[in-house]
Enzyme design. Structure first.
Site, mmCIF file in Angstrom:
data_model
loop_
_atom_site.group_PDB
_atom_site.id
_atom_site.type_symbol
_atom_site.label_atom_id
_atom_site.label_comp_id
_atom_site.label_asym_id
_atom_site.label_seq_id
_atom_site.Cartn_x
_atom_site.Cartn_y
_atom_site.Cartn_z
ATOM 1 N N CYS A 159 55.978 26.347 46.436
ATOM 2 C CA CYS A 159 57.062 27.229 46.863
ATOM 3 C C CYS A 159 56.445 28.465 47.516
ATOM 4 O O CYS A 159 55.996 29.382 46.840
ATOM 5 C CB CYS A 159 57.916 27.635 45.664
ATOM 6 S SG CYS A 159 59.333 28.633 46.136
ATOM 7 N N LEU A 160 56.385 28.430 48.833
ATOM 8 C CA LEU A 160 55.874 29.539 49.627
ATOM 9 C C LEU A 160 56.850 29.710 50.779
ATOM 10 O O LEU A 160 57.071 28.766 51.545
ATOM 11 C CB LEU A 160 54.460 29.213 50.127
ATOM 12 C CG LEU A 160 53.715 30.280 50.902
ATOM 13 C CD1 LEU A 160 53.476 31.523 50.037
ATOM 14 C CD2 LEU A 160 52.384 29.735 51.409
#
Length: 179
Positions: A106-107
């Site tokens: 999750c970026l």
């Protein structure tokens, strides 16, 4: 113009060219890789020298919760790059608020904040930053994120235990300690 066509016809008659056509995505990846300026805590590895669209990145945080670990990521750059972000996965099972148990990351710049002007270097630095400053407000591993905000000391203990290959909440993690 006619000369080009006659040269192409001659080339085709002689068995064609041994050269492969280079795509726009490959050119952009070549450019991004040639401009990389990674710190000593990060390293790239190309499993196949002929395939620059698939490679690995190793991150070794030198501070923070994850100091002393070595984390490997696979990068798959699809043919629509840079209009679509690369696909990045963590190759180890790690206890981290922004990495789920399947290795998905999750970026924000790998999702809604991706822009074609962003480079592979920006993604790599973003991954390193996740280990220096995990983001509990946008988690993939909600248990780790909750632990990080509710009890930082216990989160720190869980990170150290999981990095050594231990279990947290019944889930066993890969040993990622630098040997």
């Amino acid at each position: 113009m006619l000369k080009i066509w006659s040269m192409k016809e001659k080339q085709a008659a002689e068995g064609g060219s041994a050269k492969k056509k280079v795509t726009a995505a490959q050119l952009r990846v070549q450019k991004d890789l040639s401009e990389l300026s990674l710190p000593s805590t990060m390293k790239t590895h190309f499993p196949s020298a002929e395939d620059i669209m698939n490679f690995e990145l190793t991150v070794r945080p030198d501070e923070g919760f994850y100091q002393g670990g070595e984390f490997r990521f696979s990068f798959y750059v699809n043919p629509n790059f840079p209009h679509e972000p690369p696909k990045v996965k963590c190759l180890q099972k790690v206890y981290h608020p922004n990495i789920d148990l399947e290795g998905n990351v999750c970026l924000n710049i790998l999702r809604e904040d991706w822009k074609p002007v962003l480079s592979l270097n920006a993604v790599m630095i973003g991954l390193q930053y996740l280990f220096l400053e995990p983001n509990a407000s946008d988690p993939l591993n909600k248990d780790a994120a909750h632990q990080m905000t509710a009890n930082r000391e216990e989160f720190k203990r869980n990170v150290k235990h999981s990095m050594a290959g231990g279990s947290v909440a019944g889930e066993r993690f890969d040993c990622v300690l630098i040997k």
